[in-house]
Motif scaffolding. Sequence first.
Motif, PDB file in Angstrom:
ATOM      1  N   ASP A  52      -6.372   5.280   0.953  1.00  0.00           N
ATOM      2  CA  ASP A  52      -7.438   5.654   0.094  1.00  0.00           C
ATOM      3  C   ASP A  52      -8.116   7.037   1.153  1.00  0.00           C
ATOM      4  O   ASP A  52      -7.743   6.981   2.104  1.00  0.00           O
ATOM      5  CB  ASP A  52      -8.481   4.506   0.274  1.00  0.00           C
ATOM      6  N   GLU A  53      -8.727   7.586   0.541  1.00  0.00           N
ATOM      7  CA  GLU A  53      -9.387   8.899   1.031  1.00  0.00           C
ATOM      8  C   GLU A  53     -10.544   8.542   1.944  1.00  0.00           C
ATOM      9  O   GLU A  53     -10.435   9.363   2.787  1.00  0.00           O
ATOM     10  CB  GLU A  53     -10.358   9.744  -0.170  1.00  0.00           C
ATOM     11  N   LYS A  54     -11.043   7.457   2.071  1.00  0.00           N
ATOM     12  CA  LYS A  54     -11.823   6.990   3.008  1.00  0.00           C
ATOM     13  C   LYS A  54     -11.163   6.416   4.348  1.00  0.00           C
ATOM     14  O   LYS A  54     -11.817   6.041   5.492  1.00  0.00           O
ATOM     15  CB  LYS A  54     -13.082   6.162   2.545  1.00  0.00           C
ATOM     16  N   SER A  55      -9.855   6.296   3.966  1.00  0.00           N
ATOM     17  CA  SER A  55      -9.154   5.298   5.096  1.00  0.00           C
ATOM     18  C   SER A  55      -8.870   6.407   6.296  1.00  0.00           C
ATOM     19  O   SER A  55      -8.679   7.374   6.427  1.00  0.00           O
ATOM     20  CB  SER A  55      -7.699   5.090   4.721  1.00  0.00           C
ATOM     21  N   GLU A  94      -0.308   4.287  -1.247  1.00  0.00           N
ATOM     22  CA  GLU A  94      -1.113   5.385  -0.789  1.00  0.00           C
ATOM     23  C   GLU A  94      -2.356   5.124  -0.076  1.00  0.00           C
ATOM     24  O   GLU A  94      -3.108   4.225  -0.373  1.00  0.00           O
ATOM     25  CB  GLU A  94      -1.535   6.307  -2.055  1.00  0.00           C
ATOM     26  N   ILE A 152       0.873  -1.265  -0.075  1.00  0.00           N
ATOM     27  CA  ILE A 152      -0.082   0.098  -0.028  1.00  0.00           C
ATOM     28  C   ILE A 152       0.950   1.354   0.132  1.00  0.00           C
ATOM     29  O   ILE A 152       1.673   1.381   0.769  1.00  0.00           O
ATOM     30  CB  ILE A 152      -1.020   0.011   1.292  1.00  0.00           C
TER      31      ILE A 152
END
Length: 613
Positions: free
Chosen positions: A97-100, A95, A93
Amino acid sequence: LVSLLLTRGGSGFSAPPPPAFSHDDLNDMNQRLLSLESQGVGMLKDFFEPHLSSFSVQPGASRLSVTSTCYALQAMLSAQTSYETFLAFDTRIKELDEKSDRTATAYDILQALLHSEWREEDMFQVPLLLYTILKMDPDRHVFSDLDEQTSARVRQLVSAVLRGRPRRRNGLEQQYSDYLIYQTVLCYSELNDQTDQPIDWSQDEEESKSEEADAADAADTEIGVGGLPPTALPDGSAAQVSLALARCAESSWMQVCKQLALRGAGDTTSFDPMRLAYSLLTYVIASNSLSSTAGRELVRGQGPAPGTMLQPANSRIVVAALAAFFQEQNQSGMWAKGQPIYSSFRRTGRNVGNAYIFAVDTVASLCHHLPAKLFRPHLNELRRTLEWIESNKVTEIQPDYCDPESSQCYGKALTGWASPHLSPGDGPQAWSTAQTLECVSRISKVVSDIMHSDVLNEFGGKSNASTGPYSADWNRLLDSDLGSCGTSSCRTLKDVLEERMVSPRTQDSSINAAYSAILFGPPGTAKTTICESLAKRIGWDFLVIDTSVFLADGLTNVASRIQYVFRRLQSLQNCSILFDEIEEFCLDREGAVIGMESRMLTTAMLTAINDLR
């Protein structure tokens, strides 16, 4: 002399036996440890610098701290599930995720470490840096796309660590401290253990190959030391790693014996418990890493040379050394500072307290690398260390805003620990906080393992965890169709158990793991055999709880006995439990003939079984 030091303490007499720890004592100690561990995310997060992808000694730093970042990563790795909300450990991984909800990726932090500033001659930071990267990235994803410059930096790291090995000519007084030698042996062991073995071509195949094919095969089957790409390795790495491990084992063995002899002779001035602890760790790690090898070939083609095969670590010496170390603990739960990390410490701006080992780091290392059962006689000392940790947690307000009208300053609370060797008032620091949190996790693992062993022994369980997954019994087990078959969708018992219980625990699986199953049938239909074979297949311990266990205190005390049994079963980990013939405690609560007492027992039993998850 060895017989003497194995039987006598520093004063010439054996110490009195430690007080026995009950299950409740162990559970209380572990709950305190788990409470501290749960606070770790918040503590370490305050030291994280997002713009640097690293941790700083204290918040607000403008440059990356290699030491703080490495120890923070090691602390998180020691209790990975507790820190998964903060860090994405999977180095694939790159990057988030925006929701992480996570704050950082291990990949970014390791990349920052690889490109950080370090000096080849610093035999504290160099092995610490290399070992941390290797442990955090076991599949070597970070090394998959190294450019030429980064490959050269990794090659420098490995070369510097290999040069730091003990030298025979230096005898008992090596160039580097025992602590620094321990840091290097961690790297040697990791490189050695992660090295793929070359293919052993048969003689007939070799004779049938041309010289060109032989050269190509040699290139294809070259040992990749530590799983690193060849461009990141200095020449001759494989031979240098095995030689370094052998020298570490030799020199540390001599130092362990020397320290035990000094203590046995009553020479408290020369005896150093820190040197004993780290030479013991180096000896055990090097011996274990070379335990599967048959020696070293000094002349090509002649096989292992006589005397080059290392024996397993001497268990009696290990026990004696561990006992000597813990007997030197003072009443506060700490130890004398011992040998400095560096032989000289002249760098400008460094607090001289950093020159000495923080004892919680020593305890964490011992708990990590030695079997949990060796710590049973020393649980009182571990509890004393825990008490020091609990009583020395400090909170400091870091000012970040002052109101111009009221002149009142405000800030954020920073909680953690500082080494007792630092100047008073230095406040919590990232590296010492991380070392303390790792110590907490390592002691918790030791206590949990001892509790697990005690419960398994009390109820006559079988240990399979030490041997790992074993499929022979499972493969010999006859399968059985489930329901009416005759179609392509017919399922079998082993097929369902493999899918729902085995695969989710032994390999990546998209199917959620099942935690329980009900097997029913008359006696002799292999219910127990299925459960025991399944436990071996997964590599878990196995325990049978039958009616007699709940009736051990008499029929009138069944309710309290159920509580007693399940409190202990809660301490088990990676264990398959078979509740055999307990239907009398799990009756149909809707039945007209069931009494109030039976209904309450059934409710208590079903709730307790569900809580085992």
